[in-house]
Design an enzyme around this catalytic site. Structure first.
Site, PDB file in Angstrom:
ATOM      1  CB  ALA B 223      -1.039   0.171   1.180  1.00  0.00           C
ATOM      2  CG  ASP B 224       0.765   4.217  -2.724  1.00  0.00           C
ATOM      3  OD1 ASP B 224       1.457   3.718  -3.590  1.00  0.00           O
ATOM      4  OD2 ASP B 224      -0.257   4.659  -2.773  1.00  0.00           O
ATOM      5  CB  ALA B 225       5.157   1.041   2.352  1.00  0.00           C
TER       6      ALA B 225
END
Lengths: 352, 608
Positions: B223-225
């Site tokens: 998730a967008d890390a």
């Protein structure tokens, strides 16, 4: 008895804050309503307010809905027949002089008013010139003579003001139909093939007196009209139904018990009350609860002037002073006094 | 023919000035006059067929764009003229004056047929685009391969470009901006665009070329890390310096009083203790290159008291002063970078102190590529645990492959490939919009990669850094230009368990600057009531907030107080001392006081 057990599983427990849960259950999906509102297509006069504005209207207990609508069902025989249904519609449709008059000529020197009528309008509304003239004589107590396409009214006075006032009254006069019933249209129920009428008014009392109308099924979205005619229990049902209908239109599913509770709370006093400042919130018993909501000063000054006592039974006032709220885990009290506790001997079971 | 057409209205800047029988010849005349230089180049004229009107616009605020004029199906901008331009013999204004290039506004554009490239010119065309990429605006053109990305991502890119840390000004050492961020080793992007060079972004870049592998890493880049390589970070990847300037002024007040820069004397009102001022030099200002922590004084200053009467009573020679020292805010630390003295227009002394502090990438810092793909650092992995290639290349950043398909940023993949090709070849790659077909680009990059012994599609076998076992599938990797955005945890982090409270209500303060707490608001309150958790609610709203113990008189129900001199409790009304201690919220006590101030008596009646 198994049934009883099953039912008791779903009963609300003592101390359950049903009001707040109802508010949250309606409020959460309500936030989505502002963002996307569905609109249904239809004839202008039969489009009703929907979505959030309608919910606000209901919950605020507005005396007149912004778009009153009556669903008029007809007696079984008439309902199957389009022509007979049209006849009923014509006898209900509210027709005023202004809408059938083509031209109005005021002769101030002779004290006469000539109204030229629109033939097409007359035909579509199913009224004759003679009928109109008769109405004028009866309702306004004036002398009228039918003259080719119009009606000439002779006034007893030449006073400019009086003639003008008479003209205005004349235009407002009801020619045919039920006062306050509005204009209606015929619709057909696709399932049963039955014809019914939808009119943009809410005078159900008048409408129900028309011959051919089925009184058991005819209904309106005007909660107050139902309250005046049928009383508070019917109004409660109507209110809950309207709430459910509005939410269903928006494809929002809320458990109906929340809406029933709101309707119950609004009608519990015997009259319909809104939830706002002038309704439920403004009539709370606690001074602090009222002052915390709106018009703080008004309530404090009133409390001081009349020496009101706050018995601290509600939620708001207990949060204000920092007491445990009498809801949920705080709703239960110790039934026995502390001193008496020592006197009670612990019961020993025989099997021990 | 002309008789059939009714006369056309002529509008100048929206106002009718007359009619004309042959609108087209009028329009053509104005146009040719403009191209010959007889009319201003700012005049735009158009003929609206539907309304049969000629619109002449000369007002400001129109959006206009330059186009190359075509004559007989050939652009007037000939190679000879381009040569002359290159040798600086002529300039752009020459092109405008001589009818080679002209600006069209939106209305006039409607009359024209504009060719996108020289190849597609037909006799019908009137103009030629200067470059195909100019159908995009500037911000989109700073992104490589924008034609392969979704528009929503372009909107995000435009925001991230503004937030990127870089070399915002080459004289940043002489500047005292209130906040400034300088990237340590800014690099030119390997994949560049024409617009990048046009605005000289290559001279002060705002990012670095990261070796990126499209791989998951134990769920640390969900998730967008993003996952960073510790070795790369230690070598300066994404490292930047944060500058903050504190300003203070020796103000003058009506009545001849003024502030004074100096170390405040202990007698000053609001003196904070010796340790606070210990780093100040004799003149009351801090010295450069001193390390400072939160709470350290930077600019010592004394001010006259706020209210006049305080001064009158003292009467002594020594004027009573108030401490108005600028202190380093909570959570901040660094080194004093520079101190300057200057003067305001009102001839008062001004001191500016610039603090610098190092910002090494850490968990929670934000990075973004030029495709609207942002991410937050979730893990900085030691190099030995990172996946590596057969050649021993360890990626700087691991991007989760799931972040590509739903966002429709295929330009990101193209840049990865193009960047890799450019890096192995030692060449800058052109990523300007529409410069080449996407498939041609992949083809040419593939050729370059194959020449250097890489897979033509950029895939490689990667080995698990922890076990040394190769991953079962090949992993796509390459070089992508990343920006470090200025949202950094160290500037935002804040914690509190107990702390400051407001004076009036005794409730916790709000906001980071005041070490505030998070608000337990009305909706949160409703949630607890709805759940029936009455004791938890009481703890949040009373025990953890503004609990106060007051004395309630049993006889009259008013609040009493403890007299410390007489050592007794006193009820102001009955003068008795028959009290009960009651826990209430301080806000309620304030309410009772305010009601009392309205001459309304409140009486608390207690049970038991």
């Amino acid at each position: 008895m198994a049934k009883d057990k099953e039912v008791s599983k779903y009963l609300v427990e003592y101390g359950e804050p049903v009001g707040i849960i109802a508010a949250q259950s309606v409020g959460e999906p309500g936030t989505q309503m502002i963002l996307r509102s569905f609109h249904l297509a239809g004839i202008e006069s039969t489009i009703s307010t929907s979505g959030l504005p309608r919910i606000i209207e209901l919950v605020d207990a507005k005396k007149k809905p912004s778009t009153p609508i009556t669903y008029i069902y007809l007696d079984e025989k008439i309902g199957k027949n389009f022509d007979r249904a049209t006849e009923v519609l014509k006898s209900i449709n509210e027709v005023r002089m202004g809408s059938i008059a083509k031209r109005v000529l005021e002769n101030f020197t002779k004290g006469k008013i000539k109204v030229v009528l629109d033939k097409q309008e007359l035909e579509s509304e199913g009224v004759t010139i003679k009928h109109v003239a008769g109405k004028i004589d009866k309702a306004l107590n004036l002398d009228s003579v039918v003259e080719d396409n119009g009606i000439v009214i002779s006034m007893h006075t030449r006073n400019l003001k009086e003639i003008r006032a008479a003209t205005i009254n004349l235009m407002k006069m009801l020619v045919s139909g039920v006062d306050g019933a509005g204009k209606g249209t015929i619709r057909r129920d696709d399932k049963t093939g039955e014809f019914y009428l939808v009119s943009a008014g809410s005078n159900i009392e008048g409408i129900m007196q028309v011959e051919g109308v089925d009184r058991t099924r005819t209904t309106t979205n005007d909660v107050f009209a139902i309250y005046r005619l049928f009383g508070i229990e019917a109004a409660r049902n109507s209110l809950a139904l309207e709430l459910k209908k509005t939410l269903k239109e928006q494809k929002i599913s809320v458990d109906e018990r929340h809406l029933n509770l709101i309707a119950d709370a609004m009608t519990a006093s015997g009259t319909i009350k809104g939830v706002g400042r002038h309704g439920l919130s403004g009539e709370k018993k606690s001074v602090f609860a009222r002052a915390a909501y709106e018009e703080t000063l008004k309530h404090l000054i009133h409390a001081a002037a009349f020496g009101e006592v706050d018995s601290m039974r509600g939620v708001t006032e207990n949060i204000l002073v920092g007491k445990q709220i009498p809801i949920g885990t705080g709703a239960v009290r110790l039934a026995i006094k502390k001193e008496d506790m020592a006197k009670i001997k612990p019961q020993t079971s025989k099997k021990d | 023919m002309a008789k059939d057409i009714p006369k056309a209205y002529v509008y100048i800047n929206g106002r009718v000035v007359g009619t004309v029988a042959e609108p087209l010849s009028l329009v053509n005349e104005i146009r040719s006059g403009r191209r010959k230089g007889m009319l201003s180049g700012e005049v735009n004229v158009s003929y609206n067929e539907k309304l049969n009107s000629v619109n002449i616009n000369t007002d400001r605020g129109r959006i206009r764009k330059p186009y190359i004029i075509l004559e007989n199906g050939k652009p007037k901008l000939t190679p000879e003229i381009i040569e002359k331009l290159k040798s600086r013999e002529i300039n752009f204004n020459y092109l405008l004056r001589n009818g080679i290039v002209e600006y069209l506004d939106a209305e006039e554009e409607e009359n024209m047929l504009i060719a996108l490239s020289e190849k597609e010119i037909t006799p019908k065309h009137t103009h030629l685009e200067v470059d195909i990429s100019s159908i995009f605006g500037f911000t989109i053109n700073t992104s490589p391969y924008p034609e392969h990305n979704s528009l929503a991502r372009h909107a995000m890119l435009a925001n991230f470009t503004k937030q990127a840390q870089g070399l915002y000004a080459s004289n940043f050492n002489q500047r005292f901006d209130s906040r400034a961020y300088i990237l340590f080793y800014p690099q030119k992007p390997v994949v560049t665009t024409a617009a990048y060079d046009t605005v000289k972004m290559t001279n002060h870049p705002s990012g670095q070329n990261f070796v990126v592998a499209l791989s998951t890493y134990y769920g640390y880049n969900m998730a967008d890390a993003i996952v960073l390589n510790r070795a790369a970070v230690d070598r300066g990847l994404g490292r930047s310096m944060f500058y903050k300037t504190y300003v203070d002024e020796e103000r003058r007040y009506p009545g001849g009083q003024r502030d004074k820069f100096k170390v405040p004397p202990p007698t000053a009102d609001g003196y904070m203790g010796e340790h606070v001022y210990s780093k100040l030099s004799e003149d009351g200002i801090i010295e450069p290159e001193l390390e400072v922590q939160e709470g350290d004084a930077l600019i010592g200053k004394v001010a006259p008291p706020r209210f006049l009467e305080e001064n009158l009573g003292a009467g002594g020679l020594e004027e009573k002063m108030r401490d108005d020292t600028a202190v380093l805010k909570t959570g901040e630390k660094g080194v004093v970078d520079s101190v300057i003295f200057t003067e305001s227009t009102g001839a008062t002394k001004i001191v500016k102190v610039r603090i610098r502090s190092l910002r090494i990438p850490e968990n929670g810092d934000k990075f973004a590529s030029r495709h609207g793909q942002k991410g937050v650092v979730a893990l900085i992995v030691p190099p030995e645990d990172m996946p590596f290639t057969a050649e021993g290349i360890v990626p700087d950043l691991l991007l989760n492959p799931h972040s590509i398909p739903t966002r429709l940023t295929f330009g990101h993949l193209l840049e990865t490939l193009g960047g890799k090709a450019g890096a192995v070849n030692g060449e800058i790659v052109d990523g300007t919009a529409f410069a080449e077909k996407g498939s041609d680009r992949i083809e040419s990059y593939g050729k370059v990669l194959e020449q250097h012994g890489f897979d033509r599609y950029g895939n490689e076998v990667l080995y698990d850094g922890m076990t040394g076992i190769p991953f079962r599938s090949q992993i796509f990797n390459g070089v992508v230009y990343y920006n470090r955005l200025y949202h950094m945890v160290s500037n935002k982090i804040q914690v509190r368990s107990r702390g400051k409270v407001q004076i009036l209500t005794h409730q916790p303060t709000e906001g980071k600057a005041r070490q505030g707490a998070l608000r337990f608001g009305e909706m949160e309150r409703d949630a607890l009531i709805g759940y029936g958790a009455s004791l938890l609610l009481k703890e949040r709203l009373l025990d953890q907030s503004d609990k106060a113990v007051v004395l309630v008189c049993k006889d009259c129900g008013m609040l009493g107080y403890y007299d410390h001199i007489k050592k007794t409790m006193i009820c102001p009304l009955t003068k008795g001392s028959n009290f009960v201690e009651v826990e209430i919220s301080y806000a309620f006590k304030v309410l009772l006081d305010e009601i009392k101030s309205l001459h309304i008596m409140t009486s608390i009646k207690l049970n038991e």
